[in-house]
Design a protein around this motif. Sequence first.
Motif, mmCIF file in Angstrom:
data_model
loop_
_atom_site.group_PDB
_atom_site.id
_atom_site.type_symbol
_atom_site.label_atom_id
_atom_site.label_comp_id
_atom_site.label_asym_id
_atom_site.label_seq_id
_atom_site.Cartn_x
_atom_site.Cartn_y
_atom_site.Cartn_z
ATOM 1 N N SER A 287 5.547 -1.963 -4.493
ATOM 2 C CA SER A 287 5.483 -2.420 -3.108
ATOM 3 C C SER A 287 6.081 -3.819 -2.987
ATOM 4 C CB SER A 287 4.030 -2.435 -2.628
ATOM 5 O OG SER A 287 3.932 -2.921 -1.303
ATOM 6 N N GLY A 288 6.902 -4.021 -1.964
ATOM 7 C CA GLY A 288 7.558 -5.290 -1.745
ATOM 8 C C GLY A 288 8.955 -5.369 -2.312
ATOM 9 N N LYS B 293 15.413 -3.842 -2.050
ATOM 10 C CA LYS B 293 15.795 -5.201 -2.405
ATOM 11 C C LYS B 293 16.612 -5.158 -3.693
ATOM 12 C CE LYS B 293 12.134 -7.823 -0.159
ATOM 13 N NZ LYS B 293 11.080 -8.855 -0.349
#
Length: 278
Positions: free
Chosen positions: A51-52, A56
């Motif tokens: 998560s996060g 990215k």
Amino acid sequence: MTMPPSLISLPISGNPFTCNCQLSWFMNWLRTTNVSLGHEDEILCSSNSFSGLHNKPVWSFHPEEYCDINTILVSGVSIALVVVAFLCLVVYYKRWWFNHKMFLLKLAVIGYDEITDDADPDDYEYQLNIMFHDDHTQWVNEILRPALEERMPHLHKVAFGDEALHPGMYYLNALYHNLDNSFKTALLISNESVEDAWFMTKLRMAVEHVNDTKLDKIVLIFLEDIQEENLPYLVRLLLSRNKPYLLVTEDEDGQELFWAQFKKEMRANKVINSVIPI
């Protein structure tokens, strides 16, 4: 997977990488290699990543932050386990103190409402009648008798075992006389006493007297722990009727609990509305 040392170019842009602990080795290699990787800004973490990190760049994934042992967490859990173990030991060794305080708290908060006999202990020939096995005579004379005189000095009419039986009476008649003319009868229970026929006769007579008077005048005092399978049927029957019992212990807090319970038992005789099968 082992990267060949002759590798010059590895175009991996556009491929979604699952940025989790299984990718740690690859990330370590990426940070140390000079191999051309293509468009590095297009090497992204997939939606299955931590998560996060979704969508990215993989360069934002630092395995040491996610996969290394969390020393703070481990230390916290270890300290918590030590504290819990310490509290368990304290509760065990101070169990009588806690039981005593819980007993007093229950009386203060909940209280109790019982139908009791209006008779005063001083109206009886004996305020307390103590029945015990002959093997416990020394304990009664050296420990129980002085403790009663110190903690309950108002009990000045106490019958201690067979020495208080009226001379000239038959033995069973003398036992019943003391039962009938005592405000309370305390029976000292031990492994020796429950195996003695005469003591069990005394216990049976005490139960019969409770049935006759409809007053719960018996106090069971255990001098030691007794295995359940060694308890006579009559004792187990009394305990199964939620009858409180007292346990003698060498623990100081346990002794305070014992005397607090004993004083409560000596306040009045509860009225019962059913007989005890014997």
